[in-house]
Design a protein around this motif. Structure first.
Motif, PDB file in Angstrom:
ATOM      1  N   ASP B  12       0.909  -0.949   0.358  1.00  0.00           N
ATOM      2  CA  ASP B  12      -0.173  -0.377   0.116  1.00  0.00           C
ATOM      3  C   ASP B  12       1.121   1.305   0.269  1.00  0.00           C
ATOM      4  N   ILE B  13       2.037   1.377   0.958  1.00  0.00           N
ATOM      5  CA  ILE B  13       2.233   1.960   0.791  1.00  0.00           C
ATOM      6  C   ILE B  13       2.890   2.717  -0.214  1.00  0.00           C
ATOM      7  N   GLY B  14       3.786   1.173  -1.182  1.00  0.00           N
ATOM      8  CA  GLY B  14       4.360   1.923  -2.088  1.00  0.00           C
ATOM      9  C   GLY B  14       3.437   2.075  -3.462  1.00  0.00           C
ATOM     10  N   GLU B  15       2.166   1.839  -3.813  1.00  0.00           N
ATOM     11  CA  GLU B  15       1.261   1.959  -4.586  1.00  0.00           C
ATOM     12  C   GLU B  15       1.084   3.102  -3.793  1.00  0.00           C
ATOM     13  N   GLN B  16       0.652   3.574  -3.098  1.00  0.00           N
ATOM     14  CA  GLN B  16       0.394   5.588  -2.573  1.00  0.00           C
ATOM     15  C   GLN B  16       1.625   6.293  -3.409  1.00  0.00           C
ATOM     16  N   MET B  17       3.009   5.868  -2.748  1.00  0.00           N
ATOM     17  CA  MET B  17       4.062   6.826  -3.364  1.00  0.00           C
ATOM     18  C   MET B  17       4.175   7.658  -4.918  1.00  0.00           C
ATOM     19  N   LEU B  18       3.814   5.544  -5.521  1.00  0.00           N
ATOM     20  CA  LEU B  18       3.937   5.808  -7.685  1.00  0.00           C
ATOM     21  C   LEU B  18       2.294   7.178  -7.733  1.00  0.00           C
ATOM     22  N   VAL B  24       9.665   5.833 -10.151  1.00  0.00           N
ATOM     23  CA  VAL B  24       9.510   3.912  -9.745  1.00  0.00           C
ATOM     24  C   VAL B  24      10.432   3.694  -8.984  1.00  0.00           C
ATOM     25  N   ASN B  25      12.308   4.582  -8.929  1.00  0.00           N
ATOM     26  CA  ASN B  25      13.320   3.967  -8.351  1.00  0.00           C
ATOM     27  C   ASN B  25      12.987   4.446  -6.877  1.00  0.00           C
ATOM     28  N   ARG B  26      12.313   5.354  -6.417  1.00  0.00           N
ATOM     29  CA  ARG B  26      12.002   5.679  -4.934  1.00  0.00           C
ATOM     30  C   ARG B  26      10.864   4.153  -4.182  1.00  0.00           C
ATOM     31  N   SER B  50       2.234   1.184 -14.125  1.00  0.00           N
ATOM     32  CA  SER B  50       0.806  -0.259 -14.104  1.00  0.00           C
ATOM     33  C   SER B  50       0.572  -1.103 -13.321  1.00  0.00           C
ATOM     34  N   SER B  51       1.622  -1.288 -12.717  1.00  0.00           N
ATOM     35  CA  SER B  51       2.190  -2.276 -11.638  1.00  0.00           C
ATOM     36  C   SER B  51       2.994  -2.434 -11.090  1.00  0.00           C
ATOM     37  N   ILE B  52       2.636  -3.082  -9.600  1.00  0.00           N
ATOM     38  CA  ILE B  52       4.393  -3.174  -8.346  1.00  0.00           C
ATOM     39  C   ILE B  52       3.461  -4.415  -8.093  1.00  0.00           C
ATOM     40  N   VAL B  53       4.761  -5.822  -8.736  1.00  0.00           N
ATOM     41  CA  VAL B  53       5.161  -6.781  -7.983  1.00  0.00           C
ATOM     42  C   VAL B  53       6.328  -6.999  -7.349  1.00  0.00           C
ATOM     43  N   GLN B  66       2.839 -10.603  -4.054  1.00  0.00           N
ATOM     44  CA  GLN B  66       1.945  -9.892  -4.307  1.00  0.00           C
ATOM     45  C   GLN B  66       1.863  -8.610  -5.147  1.00  0.00           C
ATOM     46  N   THR B  67       0.751  -8.879  -5.905  1.00  0.00           N
ATOM     47  CA  THR B  67       1.328  -7.732  -6.814  1.00  0.00           C
ATOM     48  C   THR B  67      -0.297  -6.663  -7.219  1.00  0.00           C
ATOM     49  N   ARG B  68       0.180  -5.304  -7.657  1.00  0.00           N
ATOM     50  CA  ARG B  68      -0.816  -4.535  -7.410  1.00  0.00           C
ATOM     51  C   ARG B  68      -1.035  -3.815  -8.931  1.00  0.00           C
ATOM     52  N   ARG B  69      -2.152  -3.519  -9.001  1.00  0.00           N
ATOM     53  CA  ARG B  69      -2.445  -2.967 -10.461  1.00  0.00           C
ATOM     54  C   ARG B  69      -2.411  -1.299 -10.673  1.00  0.00           C
ATOM     55  N   ILE B  70      -2.174  -0.367 -10.871  1.00  0.00           N
ATOM     56  CA  ILE B  70      -2.182   1.170 -10.549  1.00  0.00           C
ATOM     57  C   ILE B  70      -3.212   1.256 -11.402  1.00  0.00           C
ATOM     58  N   LEU B  71      -4.387   1.759 -11.682  1.00  0.00           N
ATOM     59  CA  LEU B  71      -5.207   2.822 -12.622  1.00  0.00           C
ATOM     60  C   LEU B  71      -4.768   4.331 -13.317  1.00  0.00           C
ATOM     61  N   LYS B  72      -4.993   5.072 -11.506  1.00  0.00           N
ATOM     62  CA  LYS B  72      -5.240   6.479 -11.423  1.00  0.00           C
ATOM     63  C   LYS B  72      -4.105   6.792 -11.101  1.00  0.00           C
TER      64      LYS B  72
END
Lengths: 151, 253
Positions: B12-18, B24-26, B50-53, B66-72
Protein backbone atom coordinates in the motif's frame (compact mmCIF):
# COMPACT_ATOMS: atom_id res chain seq x y z
CA UNK A 1 10.45 45.54 -19.32
CA UNK A 2 9.03 42.32 -20.73
CA UNK A 3 11.80 40.47 -18.88
CA UNK A 4 10.66 41.85 -15.52
CA UNK A 5 7.11 40.74 -16.26
CA UNK A 6 8.37 37.35 -17.34
CA UNK A 7 10.34 36.84 -14.14
CA UNK A 8 7.37 37.82 -11.99
CA UNK A 9 4.95 35.63 -13.93
CA UNK A 10 7.38 32.71 -13.90
CA UNK A 11 7.27 32.95 -10.12
CA UNK A 12 3.48 33.08 -10.13
CA UNK A 13 3.18 30.19 -12.57
CA UNK A 14 5.38 27.95 -10.48
CA UNK A 15 3.56 29.05 -7.35
CA UNK A 16 0.28 28.06 -8.98
CA UNK A 17 1.57 24.66 -9.99
CA UNK A 18 2.97 23.98 -6.52
CA UNK A 19 -0.53 24.59 -5.15
CA UNK A 20 -2.05 22.28 -7.78
CA UNK A 21 0.47 19.57 -6.89
CA UNK A 22 -0.55 20.03 -3.25
CA UNK A 23 2.82 21.08 -1.90
CA UNK A 24 2.43 22.39 1.63
CA UNK A 25 4.05 24.95 3.91
CA UNK A 26 7.56 26.33 3.42
CA UNK A 27 8.13 24.05 0.43
CA UNK A 28 5.79 26.16 -1.74
CA UNK A 29 8.20 29.07 -1.36
CA UNK A 30 11.17 26.95 -2.43
CA UNK A 31 9.30 25.58 -5.45
CA UNK A 32 8.03 28.96 -6.64
CA UNK A 33 11.44 30.54 -6.19
CA UNK A 34 12.88 27.68 -8.27
CA UNK A 35 10.57 28.63 -11.13
CA UNK A 36 11.77 32.21 -10.96
CA UNK A 37 15.37 31.06 -10.79
CA UNK A 38 14.86 28.93 -13.90
CA UNK A 39 13.76 31.91 -15.95
CA UNK A 40 16.38 34.30 -14.51
CA UNK A 41 19.13 31.84 -15.41
CA UNK A 42 17.60 31.40 -18.85
CA UNK A 43 17.63 35.17 -19.44
CA UNK A 44 21.12 35.64 -17.99
CA UNK A 45 22.32 32.79 -20.16
CA UNK A 46 21.24 34.80 -23.18
CA UNK A 47 23.95 37.33 -22.37
CA UNK A 48 26.90 35.04 -22.98
CA UNK A 49 25.70 31.75 -24.41
CA UNK A 50 25.20 31.28 -28.10
CA UNK A 51 22.04 29.46 -28.93
CA UNK A 52 18.71 29.07 -27.21
CA UNK A 53 19.17 25.36 -26.59
CA UNK A 54 22.24 25.99 -24.46
CA UNK A 55 20.20 28.45 -22.40
CA UNK A 56 17.54 25.82 -21.76
CA UNK A 57 20.21 23.23 -21.02
CA UNK A 58 22.13 25.34 -18.50
CA UNK A 59 18.97 26.60 -16.87
CA UNK A 60 17.58 23.11 -16.31
CA UNK A 61 20.94 21.96 -14.92
CA UNK A 62 20.93 24.73 -12.34
CA UNK A 63 17.29 24.22 -11.43
CA UNK A 64 17.87 20.50 -10.94
CA UNK A 65 20.80 21.18 -8.62
CA UNK A 66 18.65 23.71 -6.80
CA UNK A 67 15.87 21.17 -6.27
CA UNK A 68 18.27 18.47 -5.13
CA UNK A 69 19.69 20.86 -2.54
CA UNK A 70 16.21 21.94 -1.39
CA UNK A 71 15.23 18.27 -1.16
CA UNK A 72 18.10 17.67 1.25
CA UNK A 73 17.20 20.70 3.34
CA UNK A 74 13.52 19.80 3.55
CA UNK A 75 14.03 16.00 3.63
CA UNK A 76 11.52 15.33 0.87
CA UNK A 77 11.82 13.91 -2.68
CA UNK A 78 13.52 16.21 -5.20
CA UNK A 79 10.69 15.69 -7.69
CA UNK A 80 8.54 17.92 -5.48
CA UNK A 81 10.60 21.00 -6.28
CA UNK A 82 11.81 20.04 -9.72
CA UNK A 83 8.37 19.52 -11.22
CA UNK A 84 7.07 22.92 -10.16
CA UNK A 85 10.30 24.78 -10.89
CA UNK A 86 10.80 23.42 -14.41
CA UNK A 87 7.38 24.70 -15.56
CA UNK A 88 8.49 28.09 -16.99
CA UNK A 89 10.96 26.28 -19.26
CA UNK A 90 8.35 23.90 -20.70
CA UNK A 91 7.90 24.76 -24.41
CA UNK A 92 4.18 25.61 -24.36
CA UNK A 93 4.42 28.25 -27.05
CA UNK A 94 6.50 26.17 -29.42
CA UNK A 95 4.07 23.26 -29.00
CA UNK A 96 1.13 25.52 -29.76
CA UNK A 97 2.66 26.94 -32.94
CA UNK A 98 3.71 23.49 -34.09
CA UNK A 99 0.19 22.20 -33.90
CA UNK A 100 -1.39 25.30 -35.35
CA UNK A 101 0.89 25.07 -38.39
CA UNK A 102 0.01 21.40 -38.76
CA UNK A 103 -3.70 22.22 -38.65
CA UNK A 104 -3.37 25.01 -41.18
CA UNK A 105 -1.34 22.86 -43.54
CA UNK A 106 1.81 24.99 -43.45
CA UNK A 107 4.12 22.02 -43.51
CA UNK A 108 7.40 23.89 -43.93
CA UNK A 109 6.74 25.89 -40.77
CA UNK A 110 5.38 22.77 -39.07
CA UNK A 111 8.60 20.82 -39.63
CA UNK A 112 10.71 23.75 -38.47
CA UNK A 113 8.70 24.42 -35.31
CA UNK A 114 8.26 20.73 -34.59
CA UNK A 115 11.98 20.12 -34.51
CA UNK A 116 12.38 23.30 -32.45
CA UNK A 117 9.89 22.02 -29.85
CA UNK A 118 11.52 18.60 -29.71
CA UNK A 119 14.97 20.12 -29.29
CA UNK A 120 13.83 22.28 -26.39
CA UNK A 121 12.35 19.20 -24.72
CA UNK A 122 15.58 17.29 -25.35
CA UNK A 123 17.70 20.18 -24.01
CA UNK A 124 15.67 20.28 -20.79
CA UNK A 125 15.77 16.49 -20.47
CA UNK A 126 19.52 16.46 -21.01
CA UNK A 127 19.98 19.16 -18.39
CA UNK A 128 17.97 17.23 -15.83
CA UNK A 129 19.87 14.04 -16.67
CA UNK A 130 23.30 15.61 -16.30
CA UNK A 131 22.49 17.41 -13.09
CA UNK A 132 20.70 14.43 -11.50
CA UNK A 133 23.55 12.07 -12.28
CA UNK A 134 26.13 14.50 -10.95
CA UNK A 135 24.20 15.18 -7.77
CA UNK A 136 23.66 11.44 -7.27
CA UNK A 137 27.40 10.94 -7.28
CA UNK A 138 27.98 13.98 -5.10
CA UNK A 139 25.42 13.08 -2.44
CA UNK A 140 26.31 9.39 -2.51
CA UNK A 141 29.86 10.35 -1.67
CA UNK A 142 28.67 12.51 1.18
CA UNK A 143 26.78 9.99 3.26
CA UNK A 144 24.90 6.76 3.00
CA UNK A 145 22.20 7.70 5.47
CA UNK A 146 21.27 10.86 3.58
CA UNK A 147 21.18 8.95 0.35
CA UNK A 148 18.68 6.45 1.58
CA UNK A 149 16.32 9.09 2.83
CA UNK A 150 15.93 11.29 -0.14
CA UNK A 151 16.96 9.79 -3.41
CA UNK B 1 7.76 -11.06 11.27
CA UNK B 2 6.52 -10.68 7.71
CA UNK B 3 2.97 -11.84 7.22
CA UNK B 4 0.64 -11.60 4.24
CA UNK B 5 -1.15 -8.76 5.96
CA UNK B 6 2.02 -6.79 6.62
CA UNK B 7 3.25 -7.26 3.06
CA UNK B 8 -0.05 -5.93 1.81
CA UNK B 9 0.38 -2.76 3.90
CA UNK B 10 3.94 -2.36 2.65
CA UNK B 11 2.60 -2.60 -0.90
CA UNK B 12 0.00 0.00 0.00
CA UNK B 13 2.79 2.39 0.91
CA UNK B 14 4.51 1.72 -2.43
CA UNK B 15 1.30 2.01 -4.41
CA UNK B 16 0.31 5.30 -2.81
CA UNK B 17 3.80 6.70 -3.39
CA UNK B 18 3.68 5.84 -7.08
CA UNK B 19 0.19 7.26 -7.46
CA UNK B 20 1.07 10.55 -5.80
CA UNK B 21 4.06 11.17 -8.06
CA UNK B 22 7.17 9.30 -6.91
CA UNK B 23 9.76 7.92 -9.32
CA UNK B 24 9.81 4.16 -9.86
CA UNK B 25 13.24 3.90 -8.29
CA UNK B 26 12.02 5.40 -5.02
CA UNK B 27 9.06 3.00 -4.85
CA UNK B 28 11.18 -0.07 -5.47
CA UNK B 29 13.82 1.12 -3.05
CA UNK B 30 11.32 1.83 -0.26
CA UNK B 31 9.54 -1.50 -0.62
CA UNK B 32 12.71 -3.57 -0.67
CA UNK B 33 14.24 -1.68 2.25
CA UNK B 34 11.14 -2.12 4.38
CA UNK B 35 10.97 -5.85 3.59
CA UNK B 36 14.66 -6.24 4.40
CA UNK B 37 14.07 -4.42 7.68
CA UNK B 38 11.48 -7.08 8.54
CA UNK B 39 14.04 -9.83 7.96
CA UNK B 40 13.16 -11.04 4.50
CA UNK B 41 15.93 -13.20 3.07
CA UNK B 42 15.43 -12.00 -0.45
CA UNK B 43 13.20 -9.30 -1.97
CA UNK B 44 12.33 -8.92 -5.66
CA UNK B 45 10.36 -5.83 -6.59
CA UNK B 46 9.33 -4.95 -10.09
CA UNK B 47 7.54 -1.69 -10.70
CA UNK B 48 6.34 -0.09 -13.89
CA UNK B 49 3.89 2.77 -14.21
CA UNK B 50 0.85 0.52 -14.12
CA UNK B 51 1.79 -2.31 -11.79
CA UNK B 52 3.87 -3.36 -8.79
CA UNK B 53 4.97 -6.95 -8.21
CA UNK B 54 6.70 -8.01 -5.01
CA UNK B 55 8.01 -11.43 -4.23
CA UNK B 56 9.78 -12.10 -0.94
CA UNK B 57 11.54 -15.13 0.45
CA UNK B 58 11.21 -15.53 4.18
CA UNK B 59 13.79 -16.91 6.58
CA UNK B 60 11.53 -19.93 7.02
CA UNK B 61 11.83 -20.70 3.30
CA UNK B 62 8.29 -19.71 2.34
CA UNK B 63 7.69 -17.30 -0.52
CA UNK B 64 5.10 -14.54 -0.57
CA UNK B 65 4.04 -12.76 -3.75
CA UNK B 66 1.62 -9.90 -4.15
CA UNK B 67 0.69 -7.65 -7.03
CA UNK B 68 -0.94 -4.28 -7.43
CA UNK B 69 -2.42 -2.86 -10.58
CA UNK B 70 -2.32 0.94 -10.74
CA UNK B 71 -5.06 2.55 -12.78
CA UNK B 72 -5.25 6.15 -11.72
CA UNK B 73 -2.67 8.77 -10.88
CA UNK B 74 -3.25 11.89 -8.84
CA UNK B 75 -0.27 14.08 -8.05
CA UNK B 76 -0.06 14.98 -4.39
CA UNK B 77 3.38 15.86 -3.10
CA UNK B 78 2.16 16.43 0.45
CA UNK B 79 1.02 12.80 0.61
CA UNK B 80 4.28 11.66 -0.97
CA UNK B 81 6.20 13.51 1.71
CA UNK B 82 4.16 11.81 4.44
CA UNK B 83 4.66 8.35 2.88
CA UNK B 84 8.38 8.96 2.46
CA UNK B 85 8.71 9.78 6.13
CA UNK B 86 6.56 6.78 7.05
CA UNK B 87 8.72 4.38 5.05
CA UNK B 88 11.81 5.83 6.71
CA UNK B 89 10.25 5.38 10.13
CA UNK B 90 9.12 1.82 9.37
CA UNK B 91 12.62 0.85 8.25
CA UNK B 92 14.08 2.13 11.47
CA UNK B 93 11.56 0.93 14.05
CA UNK B 94 9.77 -2.02 12.32
CA UNK B 95 6.37 -1.40 13.99
CA UNK B 96 3.35 -3.74 14.04
CA UNK B 97 1.10 -4.08 10.99
CA UNK B 98 -1.68 -2.29 12.83
CA UNK B 99 0.47 0.82 13.24
CA UNK B 100 1.30 0.98 9.54
CA UNK B 101 -2.36 0.64 8.63
CA UNK B 102 -3.34 3.51 10.89
CA UNK B 103 -0.57 5.73 9.55
CA UNK B 104 -1.56 5.03 5.92
CA UNK B 105 -5.14 5.91 6.79
CA UNK B 106 -3.98 9.12 8.44
CA UNK B 107 -1.94 10.09 5.37
CA UNK B 108 -4.79 9.04 3.10
CA UNK B 109 -7.08 11.72 4.52
CA UNK B 110 -6.11 14.17 1.79
CA UNK B 111 -5.72 17.72 2.88
CA UNK B 112 -6.23 19.29 -0.53
CA UNK B 113 -6.49 23.02 -0.94
CA UNK B 114 -9.98 24.51 -0.86
CA UNK B 115 -11.87 24.34 -4.15
CA UNK B 116 -12.08 28.15 -4.26
CA UNK B 117 -8.29 28.33 -4.06
CA UNK B 118 -8.01 25.73 -6.81
CA UNK B 119 -10.23 27.69 -9.18
CA UNK B 120 -8.32 30.90 -8.45
CA UNK B 121 -5.02 29.11 -9.02
CA UNK B 122 -6.15 27.85 -12.42
CA UNK B 123 -7.03 31.41 -13.33
CA UNK B 124 -3.74 32.68 -11.98
CA UNK B 125 -1.62 30.19 -13.89
CA UNK B 126 -3.40 30.82 -17.19
CA UNK B 127 -3.19 34.59 -16.70
CA UNK B 128 0.47 34.48 -15.67
CA UNK B 129 1.55 32.54 -18.71
CA UNK B 130 -0.43 34.82 -20.99
CA UNK B 131 1.64 37.75 -19.69
CA UNK B 132 4.74 35.58 -19.81
CA UNK B 133 4.31 35.07 -23.56
CA UNK B 134 3.50 38.72 -24.20
CA UNK B 135 -0.28 39.15 -23.95
CA UNK B 136 -1.88 42.46 -23.00
CA UNK B 137 -4.34 43.20 -20.18
CA UNK B 138 -7.46 42.13 -22.07
CA UNK B 139 -5.82 38.83 -22.93
CA UNK B 140 -4.92 38.25 -19.29
CA UNK B 141 -8.51 38.81 -18.14
CA UNK B 142 -9.90 36.47 -20.80
CA UNK B 143 -7.22 33.88 -20.16
CA UNK B 144 -7.81 33.87 -16.40
CA UNK B 145 -11.56 33.47 -16.91
CA UNK B 146 -11.04 30.62 -19.35
CA UNK B 147 -8.59 29.02 -16.92
CA UNK B 148 -11.31 28.85 -14.29
CA UNK B 149 -13.81 27.46 -16.80
CA UNK B 150 -11.16 24.89 -17.75
CA UNK B 151 -10.98 23.73 -14.13
CA UNK B 152 -14.75 23.32 -14.14
CA UNK B 153 -14.55 21.43 -17.43
CA UNK B 154 -11.85 19.09 -16.11
CA UNK B 155 -13.86 18.30 -12.98
CA UNK B 156 -17.00 17.70 -15.01
CA UNK B 157 -15.41 15.60 -17.75
CA UNK B 158 -13.51 13.47 -15.24
CA UNK B 159 -16.83 12.55 -13.70
CA UNK B 160 -17.94 11.16 -17.07
CA UNK B 161 -14.74 9.39 -18.11
CA UNK B 162 -11.37 9.22 -16.39
CA UNK B 163 -9.35 8.40 -19.53
CA UNK B 164 -6.49 10.93 -19.69
CA UNK B 165 -6.55 11.32 -23.47
CA UNK B 166 -10.30 11.75 -23.63
CA UNK B 167 -10.17 14.40 -20.88
CA UNK B 168 -7.37 16.28 -22.61
CA UNK B 169 -8.98 16.26 -26.04
CA UNK B 170 -12.27 17.56 -24.68
CA UNK B 171 -10.66 20.14 -22.41
CA UNK B 172 -8.48 21.64 -25.11
CA UNK B 173 -11.52 21.65 -27.40
CA UNK B 174 -13.49 23.63 -24.78
CA UNK B 175 -10.57 26.04 -24.35
CA UNK B 176 -10.18 26.49 -28.10
CA UNK B 177 -13.86 27.21 -28.71
CA UNK B 178 -14.05 29.70 -25.83
CA UNK B 179 -10.90 31.53 -26.89
CA UNK B 180 -12.16 31.71 -30.45
CA UNK B 181 -15.54 33.13 -29.39
CA UNK B 182 -14.10 35.69 -26.99
CA UNK B 183 -11.53 36.87 -29.52
CA UNK B 184 -14.21 37.07 -32.22
CA UNK B 185 -16.45 39.19 -29.96
CA UNK B 186 -13.49 41.47 -29.39
CA UNK B 187 -12.81 41.07 -25.67
CA UNK B 188 -9.57 39.16 -26.16
CA UNK B 189 -6.96 40.40 -28.61
CA UNK B 190 -4.67 37.56 -29.60
CA UNK B 191 -5.91 34.01 -29.98
CA UNK B 192 -2.48 32.42 -29.68
CA UNK B 193 -1.39 34.05 -26.41
CA UNK B 194 -4.60 33.21 -24.58
CA UNK B 195 -4.51 29.65 -25.91
CA UNK B 196 -0.87 29.18 -24.87
CA UNK B 197 -1.63 30.40 -21.33
CA UNK B 198 -4.27 27.70 -21.02
CA UNK B 199 -2.22 25.00 -22.73
CA UNK B 200 0.35 25.38 -19.96
CA UNK B 201 -2.31 24.04 -17.59
CA UNK B 202 -2.76 20.86 -19.61
CA UNK B 203 0.85 20.13 -20.54
CA UNK B 204 2.22 16.92 -18.97
CA UNK B 205 5.16 18.47 -17.10
CA UNK B 206 5.24 15.91 -14.31
CA UNK B 207 5.13 12.92 -16.65
CA UNK B 208 8.04 14.34 -18.63
CA UNK B 209 10.21 15.14 -15.61
CA UNK B 210 9.55 11.80 -13.95
CA UNK B 211 10.13 9.85 -17.13
CA UNK B 212 13.58 11.38 -17.46
CA UNK B 213 14.39 10.70 -13.83
CA UNK B 214 13.22 7.09 -14.27
CA UNK B 215 15.42 6.62 -17.29
CA UNK B 216 18.51 7.95 -15.51
CA UNK B 217 18.04 5.71 -12.51
CA UNK B 218 17.94 2.68 -14.81
CA UNK B 219 14.20 1.98 -15.01
CA UNK B 220 14.11 2.32 -18.75
CA UNK B 221 10.81 0.53 -19.29
CA UNK B 222 8.91 2.67 -16.80
CA UNK B 223 10.60 5.80 -18.13
CA UNK B 224 9.69 5.03 -21.73
CA UNK B 225 6.10 4.23 -20.74
CA UNK B 226 5.79 7.58 -19.04
CA UNK B 227 7.50 9.37 -21.91
CA UNK B 228 5.13 7.92 -24.47
CA UNK B 229 2.22 8.87 -22.23
CA UNK B 230 3.51 12.46 -22.14
CA UNK B 231 3.83 12.52 -25.92
CA UNK B 232 0.33 11.11 -26.34
CA UNK B 233 -1.08 13.75 -24.00
CA UNK B 234 0.66 16.49 -26.00
CA UNK B 235 -0.82 14.98 -29.17
CA UNK B 236 -4.29 14.79 -27.69
CA UNK B 237 -4.10 18.47 -26.74
CA UNK B 238 -3.37 19.27 -30.37
CA UNK B 239 -6.20 16.99 -31.53
CA UNK B 240 -8.54 19.00 -29.31
CA UNK B 241 -7.40 22.24 -30.91
CA UNK B 242 -7.61 20.66 -34.32
CA UNK B 243 -11.23 19.81 -33.60
CA UNK B 244 -11.91 23.50 -33.01
CA UNK B 245 -10.73 24.37 -36.49
CA UNK B 246 -13.18 21.83 -37.90
CA UNK B 247 -15.99 23.86 -36.35
CA UNK B 248 -14.75 27.37 -37.01
CA UNK B 249 -12.57 26.88 -40.09
CA UNK B 250 -8.92 27.86 -39.58
CA UNK B 251 -7.64 28.93 -36.19
CA UNK B 252 -4.59 31.17 -36.38
CA UNK B 253 -5.46 34.81 -36.81
Amino acid sequence: MIHTYQIITAFMGSLGFSILFNIKGRKIGYAAFGGMLAWVIYLLGGLWLSGEMMQYFISSIIVTFYSEICARIEKTPATTFLTAAIIPLVPGRALYYTMSYAINGRFGDFAEYGSYTVSIAVAIAAGIMVASSLSRVFFALRSYEFRHHSM
Amino acid sequence: MLTKELLSYILDIGEQMLVSGAEVNRVEDSISRICKAYDARRVDVFTITSSIVVSIQLKSGNTLTQTRRILKYSTDFDKLDGLNNLSYYVCKHTPEAEYIRNEIEQIGITRLYDWVVQYLVYGMIAGSFTIFYGGDLNDVAVSAAIGMILKFAITFIQRVDKNVFFVNILCSFVVGILVFLLVRIGIGHSFDKIAIGNIMLLIPGLALTNSIRDIISGDTIAGLLRLSEAILIALSISFGFGLVSVFVGGMVK
